[in-house]
Motif scaffolding. Structure first.
Motif, PDB file in Angstrom:
ATOM      1  N   PHE B  20     -45.345   8.797 -26.683  1.00 41.06           N
ATOM      2  CA  PHE B  20     -45.715   7.516 -26.102  1.00 41.06           C
ATOM      3  C   PHE B  20     -44.455   6.679 -25.878  1.00 41.06           C
ATOM      4  N   LEU B  21     -44.264   6.233 -24.652  1.00 43.72           N
ATOM      5  CA  LEU B  21     -43.189   5.294 -24.340  1.00 43.72           C
ATOM      6  C   LEU B  21     -43.843   3.972 -23.981  1.00 43.72           C
ATOM      7  N   GLU B  22     -43.402   2.913 -24.670  1.00 40.57           N
ATOM      8  CA  GLU B  22     -44.034   1.613 -24.486  1.00 40.57           C
ATOM      9  C   GLU B  22     -43.119   0.651 -23.743  1.00 40.57           C
ATOM     10  N   CYS B  23     -43.731  -0.181 -22.929  1.00 44.14           N
ATOM     11  CA  CYS B  23     -42.983  -1.183 -22.157  1.00 44.14           C
ATOM     12  C   CYS B  23     -43.779  -2.481 -22.167  1.00 44.14           C
ATOM     13  N   VAL B  24     -43.077  -3.577 -22.443  1.00 45.40           N
ATOM     14  CA  VAL B  24     -43.706  -4.896 -22.469  1.00 45.40           C
ATOM     15  C   VAL B  24     -42.885  -5.854 -21.620  1.00 45.40           C
ATOM     16  N   GLN B  25     -43.575  -6.645 -20.783  1.00 44.78           N
ATOM     17  CA  GLN B  25     -42.882  -7.678 -19.994  1.00 44.78           C
ATOM     18  C   GLN B  25     -43.496  -9.033 -20.312  1.00 44.78           C
ATOM     19  N   ASP B  26     -42.619 -10.063 -20.259  1.00 45.46           N
ATOM     20  CA  ASP B  26     -43.080 -11.390 -20.646  1.00 45.46           C
ATOM     21  C   ASP B  26     -43.127 -12.348 -19.460  1.00 45.46           C
ATOM     22  N   MET B  27     -43.240 -11.802 -18.246  1.00 45.12           N
ATOM     23  CA  MET B  27     -43.145 -12.633 -17.042  1.00 45.12           C
ATOM     24  C   MET B  27     -44.472 -12.759 -16.304  1.00 45.12           C
ATOM     25  N   ASP B  28     -45.541 -12.235 -16.863  1.00 43.10           N
ATOM     26  CA  ASP B  28     -46.865 -12.302 -16.237  1.00 43.10           C
ATOM     27  C   ASP B  28     -46.890 -11.612 -14.865  1.00 43.10           C
ATOM     28  N   HIS B  29     -46.108 -10.543 -14.728  1.00 43.30           N
ATOM     29  CA  HIS B  29     -46.055  -9.805 -13.463  1.00 43.30           C
ATOM     30  C   HIS B  29     -47.262  -8.893 -13.306  1.00 43.30           C
TER      31      HIS B  29
END
Lengths: 111, 115
Positions: B20-29
């Motif tokens: 599992f590779l996880e990615c999180v963004q904090d820009m509401d894209h």
């Protein structure tokens, strides 16, 4: 579906100019340009939205010819900091818009 | 400051493992992407998502799946890791507007080695 970039690699001396080309077999509606330095993430340079548009970013500029389905990135009076890999990308409409990148052009500027 | 965060910079896994590779963004894209970067091949799109629970295959989806249960998180899953999946994986996000996407912001990448 990848756009085709040329040349694959170029070596410049500081102060020289370079042109990187990007072409697509599909209609281009927008073209993105990014630069990636070694060991870092790609960073956005500019986006061109319609034919004939030109943009500039410091001494880096780009043009977009939608009829020819191609874009060119112009690096003027290159600096050591311009070294890296340059990618062009295009948005292809499916359900949303997927951004597809070319294979990249490696640019090395030497003193 | 905009941010796309990938859970690991380096990962070593064994052949056959589920990864599992996880990615999180904090820009509401709205858009999130997974690319694979290999020398000479550039950035190849594996999967992308333009909304929660919406996903589309990219150019090289074989051997991968994705999950997007929340807007800020996009996971890439290698169902049964193989050595030919050894690569650098980059996550990106962007805004979806009329007719195109805006600039993409990339995470720092996960270098995955499958042994």
């Amino acid at each position: 579906q990848q756009p085709v970039q040329s040349p694959q690699a170029v070596i410049l001396r500081e102060g020289e100019d370079a042109v990187i080309n990007c072409s697509s077999s599909k209609a281009l509606y927008s073209v993105h340009w990014y630069r990636q330095k070694h060991g870092e993430a790609p960073v956005f340079l500019m986006i061109l939205l319609k034919g004939g548009e030109q943009k500039g970013h410091e001494k880096i500029s780009a043009s977009f010819n939608e009829k020819k389905q191609q874009s060119s990135l112009y690096l003027t009076a290159s600096q050591l900091s311009y070294s890296g890999t340059y990618f062009c990308g295009t948005d292809i409409h499916t359900g949303g818009f997927k951004t597809i990148f070319g294979a990249g052009t490696r640019l090395f500027v030497k003193a | 400051d905009v941010k796309v965060t990938q859970s690991s910079r380096y990962l070593v896994k064994r052949t056959g493992e589920k990864v599992f590779l996880e990615c999180v963004q904090d820009m509401d894209h709205e858009n999130m992407f997974w690319y694979r970067q290999d020398p000479g091949l550039g950035l190849r799109l594996i999967y992308f998502s333009y909304d929660v629970k919406m996903k589309e295959k990219g150019d090289i989806p074989e051997g991968y799946s994705v999950s997007r249960e929340k807007k800020e998180r996009f996971s890439l899953i290698l169902e049964s890791a193989s050595t030919n999946q050894t690569s650098m994986y980059l996550c990106a996000s962007s805004i979806r507007t009329t007719g195109r996407n805006t600039e993409a912001f990339f995470g720092q990448g996960t270098r995955l080695t499958v042994v």
